[in-house]
Design an enzyme around this catalytic site. Structure first.
Site, PDB file in Angstrom:
ATOM      1  N   CYS A 191       0.863  -1.193   0.000  1.00  0.00           N
ATOM      2  CA  CYS A 191       0.000   0.000   0.000  1.00  0.00           C
ATOM      3  C   CYS A 191       0.897   1.239   0.000  1.00  0.00           C
ATOM      4  CB  CYS A 191      -0.886  -0.007   1.243  1.00  0.00           C
ATOM      5  SG  CYS A 191       0.098   0.108   2.751  1.00  0.00           S
TER       6      CYS A 191
ATOM      7  N   HIS B  46       5.102  -4.735   9.426  1.00  0.00           N
ATOM      8  CA  HIS B  46       5.171  -6.124   9.878  1.00  0.00           C
ATOM      9  C   HIS B  46       5.474  -7.041   8.706  1.00  0.00           C
ATOM     10  CE1 HIS B  46       2.893  -5.111  13.771  1.00  0.00           C
ATOM     11  NE2 HIS B  46       4.181  -5.212  13.990  1.00  0.00           N
TER      12      HIS B  46
ATOM     13  N   CYS C 158       2.228   6.432   8.625  1.00  0.00           N
ATOM     14  CA  CYS C 158       1.314   6.481   7.471  1.00  0.00           C
ATOM     15  C   CYS C 158       0.348   7.666   7.626  1.00  0.00           C
ATOM     16  CB  CYS C 158       0.523   5.176   7.389  1.00  0.00           C
ATOM     17  SG  CYS C 158      -0.720   5.242   6.084  1.00  0.00           S
TER      18      CYS C 158
ATOM     19  N   GLU D 163       0.006   0.504  16.497  1.00  0.00           N
ATOM     20  CA  GLU D 163      -0.825   1.635  16.036  1.00  0.00           C
ATOM     21  C   GLU D 163      -1.808   2.061  17.130  1.00  0.00           C
ATOM     22  OE1 GLU D 163      -2.874   1.126  12.243  1.00  0.00           O
ATOM     23  OE2 GLU D 163      -4.355   2.620  12.849  1.00  0.00           O
TER      24      GLU D 163
ATOM     25  N   CYS E 139      -8.550   2.092   6.499  1.00  0.00           N
ATOM     26  CA  CYS E 139      -7.947   2.737   5.326  1.00  0.00           C
ATOM     27  C   CYS E 139      -8.388   2.056   4.026  1.00  0.00           C
ATOM     28  CB  CYS E 139      -6.422   2.736   5.442  1.00  0.00           C
ATOM     29  SG  CYS E 139      -5.694   1.127   5.161  1.00  0.00           S
TER      30      CYS E 139
ATOM     31  N   SER F  56       1.037  -9.051  11.037  1.00  0.00           N
ATOM     32  CA  SER F  56       0.433  -7.912  10.348  1.00  0.00           C
ATOM     33  C   SER F  56      -1.078  -7.907  10.556  1.00  0.00           C
ATOM     34  CB  SER F  56       0.772  -7.995   8.854  1.00  0.00           C
ATOM     35  OG  SER F  56      -0.222  -7.371   8.087  1.00  0.00           O
TER      36      SER F  56
ATOM     37  N   SER G  32       1.616  -5.260   3.391  1.00  0.00           N
ATOM     38  CA  SER G  32       3.068  -5.190   3.588  1.00  0.00           C
ATOM     39  C   SER G  32       3.759  -6.445   3.042  1.00  0.00           C
ATOM     40  CB  SER G  32       3.378  -5.007   5.078  1.00  0.00           C
ATOM     41  OG  SER G  32       2.696  -5.970   5.846  1.00  0.00           O
TER      42      SER G  32
HETATM   43  S1  SF4 Z   1      -2.874   2.424   7.397  1.00  0.00           S
HETATM   44 FE1  SF4 Z   1      -1.449   0.711   7.169  1.00  0.00          FE
HETATM   45  S2  SF4 Z   1      -2.421  -0.607   5.602  1.00  0.00           S
HETATM   46 FE2  SF4 Z   1      -3.430   1.391   5.486  1.00  0.00          FE
HETATM   47  S3  SF4 Z   1      -2.338   2.553   3.906  1.00  0.00           S
HETATM   48 FE3  SF4 Z   1      -1.363   3.038   5.883  1.00  0.00          FE
HETATM   49  S4  SF4 Z   1       0.331   1.587   6.129  1.00  0.00           S
HETATM   50 FE4  SF4 Z   1      -1.034   0.792   4.521  1.00  0.00          FE
END
Ligand code: SF4
Length: 288
Positions: free
Chosen positions: A12, A43, A107, A137, A201, A228, A272
């Site tokens: 992503c 991960h 992110c 997170e 997301c 992950s 990932s």
């Molecule tokens: S929140 Fe995590 S899965 Fe979603 S775009 Fe960001 S890094 Fe990728």
């Protein structure tokens, strides 16, 4: 063997950005060395090993919070990479207190959740945050304020006793779109005024929908690291759809786990998971 390769596959945007940032830092003379990575950048073991080979020092131990991990980094010169999962404000502060620089690979989807939660706290809301306990997170969001209550399942809602009329509800970005609906409905029944702000997301949403809407097959193969969150949720969605499902890290893992007499498979992978692993697995299955 009939093979349905589900789309999207590959990294992503958040993962691409984090890897780019980490790799570029190695040859950037403006970035103070050594470079430490606080927890896994993403991960995925393959990527982590690649970064280790480039000279980045990975500070990661099971069951240790980001704050605990930071204690393992010596004070003085150097740079700390913040992973795509983001961290709480006290981590930024402590890194600076230790005399280290910060390279932030959080992110943007995660940063947005931090921003929205802080805005609502300033407006005197109580926050309900749906997430997985001990996931980095989630830790990064809930450690920012005691106004945030963690909800790990719909059962937690029964014990809630929020007196404030102003309630803001949001979530970890990589949860199941099919699971969260029940949780939000239950919160709405208990607190009709609550503001619901679903922050799963796009990358997570698209992959889960692709699995749920995929054809019925003998086996759904989910490729990715078992730590992950978005990968694990893909497997949950496939099982919810009623598919026999295996989660595999790579080709060797697949060879150990794939049952006999499989004639059709669908293949999905976490955000990932490097695409070359997916291609290796498809090549192998095509020759069975
Ligand atoms: S929140 Fe995590 S899965 Fe979603 S775009 Fe960001 S890094 Fe990728």
């Amino acid at each position: 063997m009939i093979i349905h390769k589900l789309n999207p596959q590959g990294f992503c945007k958040g993962v691409i950005n984090a890897i780019k940032l980490a790799k570029a830092s190695v040859n950037d003379n403006n970035i103070k060395k050594p470079i430490y990575m606080l927890g896994a950048l993403i991960h995925n073991e393959h990527i982590i090993n690649e970064l280790k080979d480039l000279g980045i020092i990975i500070i990661d131990e099971k069951n240790k919070s980001r704050l605990d991990l930071l204690d393992l980094i010596p004070n003085g010169s150097g740079t700390v990479i913040i992973s795509a999962h983001g961290v709480a404000d006290n981590i930024y502060l402590k890194i600076k207190e230790k005399g280290l620089d910060i390279l932030d690979a959080t992110c943007p989807y995660v940063s947005l959740v931090h921003k929205k939660v802080k805005e609502k706290i300033d407006l005197e809301y109580d926050i309900l945050y749906i997430g997985a306990k001990s996931h980095p997170e989630c830790e990064g969001v809930i450690d920012n304020s005691d106004k945030i209550t963690l909800i790990t399942s719909d059962l937690d809602i029964d014990n809630l006793d929020v007196k404030n009329d102003k309630i803001y509800v949001t979530n970890q970005t990589t949860l199941s779109i099919y699971e969260i609906e029940n949780i939000y409905n239950k919160i709405k029944r208990k607190y009709p005024n609550a503001i619901i702000d679903d922050k799963i997301c796009m990358a997570t949403t698209e992959r889960q929908k692709a699995v749920y809407e995929s054809p019925n097959v003998d086996l759904c193969i989910v490729i990715g690291d078992s730590r992950s969150s978005n990968t694990k949720k893909l497997a949950e969605v496939a099982r919810k759809k009623g598919l026999d499902t295996i989660l595999v890290d790579n080709l060797d893992d697949l060879k150990n786990k794939i049952p006999n007499n499989i004639n059709s498979v669908s293949i999905t992978s976490g955000a990932s998971t490097p695409e070359f692993i997916v291609d290796e697995i498809i090549d192998y299955l095509e020759n069975q």
